[in-house]
Design a protein around this motif. Sequence first.
Motif, PDB file in Angstrom:
ATOM      1  N   GLU A 119       0.846  -1.197   0.000  1.00  0.00           N
ATOM      2  CA  GLU A 119       0.000   0.000   0.000  1.00  0.00           C
ATOM      3  C   GLU A 119       0.878   1.243   0.000  1.00  0.00           C
ATOM      4  N   SER A 120       2.026   1.128   0.668  1.00  0.00           N
ATOM      5  CA  SER A 120       2.961   2.255   0.728  1.00  0.00           C
ATOM      6  C   SER A 120       4.361   1.725   1.006  1.00  0.00           C
ATOM      7  N   LEU A 121       5.342   2.571   0.775  1.00  0.00           N
ATOM      8  CA  LEU A 121       6.743   2.269   1.069  1.00  0.00           C
ATOM      9  C   LEU A 121       7.267   3.355   2.001  1.00  0.00           C
ATOM     10  N   ASN A 122       8.055   2.972   2.983  1.00  0.00           N
ATOM     11  CA  ASN A 122       8.756   3.944   3.818  1.00  0.00           C
ATOM     12  C   ASN A 122      10.187   4.017   3.314  1.00  0.00           C
ATOM     13  N   ILE A 123      10.578   5.180   2.837  1.00  0.00           N
ATOM     14  CA  ILE A 123      11.902   5.338   2.233  1.00  0.00           C
ATOM     15  C   ILE A 123      12.627   6.483   2.923  1.00  0.00           C
ATOM     16  N   ARG A 124      13.839   6.178   3.381  1.00  0.00           N
ATOM     17  CA  ARG A 124      14.686   7.228   3.957  1.00  0.00           C
ATOM     18  C   ARG A 124      15.660   7.670   2.878  1.00  0.00           C
ATOM     19  N   ASN A 125      15.711   8.972   2.647  1.00  0.00           N
ATOM     20  CA  ASN A 125      16.692   9.507   1.715  1.00  0.00           C
ATOM     21  C   ASN A 125      18.047   9.432   2.401  1.00  0.00           C
ATOM     22  N   GLY A 126      18.980   8.736   1.772  1.00  0.00           N
ATOM     23  CA  GLY A 126      20.282   8.509   2.377  1.00  0.00           C
ATOM     24  C   GLY A 126      20.929   9.782   2.898  1.00  0.00           C
ATOM     25  N   GLU A 127      21.613   9.645   4.029  1.00  0.00           N
ATOM     26  CA  GLU A 127      22.304  10.801   4.602  1.00  0.00           C
ATOM     27  C   GLU A 127      23.808  10.646   4.438  1.00  0.00           C
ATOM     28  N   HIS A 132      20.080   8.409  -3.799  1.00  0.00           N
ATOM     29  CA  HIS A 132      18.832   7.815  -4.284  1.00  0.00           C
ATOM     30  C   HIS A 132      18.395   8.529  -5.566  1.00  0.00           C
ATOM     31  N   ARG A 133      17.828   7.747  -6.498  1.00  0.00           N
ATOM     32  CA  ARG A 133      17.294   8.317  -7.727  1.00  0.00           C
ATOM     33  C   ARG A 133      15.939   7.701  -8.040  1.00  0.00           C
ATOM     34  N   LEU A 134      15.072   8.494  -8.604  1.00  0.00           N
ATOM     35  CA  LEU A 134      13.748   8.045  -9.037  1.00  0.00           C
ATOM     36  C   LEU A 134      13.740   8.064 -10.559  1.00  0.00           C
ATOM     37  N   THR A 135      13.341   6.936 -11.151  1.00  0.00           N
ATOM     38  CA  THR A 135      13.274   6.809 -12.602  1.00  0.00           C
ATOM     39  C   THR A 135      11.867   6.388 -12.976  1.00  0.00           C
TER      40      THR A 135
END
Length: 180
Positions: A119-127, A132-135
Amino acid sequence: MRRKRVKLLLVFLLIGGGVGFGVNYPIQTALVFNDGESGELTAFLPLTENEHFSITFTHSIHLTDVVEKYRVTDDLMIEQYEIIYEEFGIGMPNNAGEDEEFVYEDGKYHIRNMKNQFESLNIRNGEVVSNHRLTWTDKKQVKECCEVPFNDYFVPGDWYKVKIDKITLLDYWKGEKISE
């Protein structure tokens, strides 16, 4: 005179109600990124049923790319159908599940035919390793074409709840549309 004021007031109420309803009416299906802490809409990417997107990140230990491929289902779920990576290690699968296909191709491991639905994803943007990239797929040419770094839209270290949702005109104005 009083009747005229009442009519004018009713007209303004109808117009205001119409505008209020209009800006809160769902107008578009999108991949929505909500701030994990506040739940506020941060950004969105217009997508519809059966469209594809992927999230690529650099693994924090072996520092190679991991590509997770998804599609939007007819019932607006997120379905992971493939993962691609270069090295086994912490968090990386070492084999395919039932009805999945494990392939080594061009120096990378592929697990295909996955049917993991969310239903959803929990994603942490790397620190520490913030790459991270979205395609996503170009709707007109039906090919993977467009890629943006998460850091163009999201704060490194923050986490986001990602889901497919119908957004309103107000959401469209509030959030940031992800584009190439």
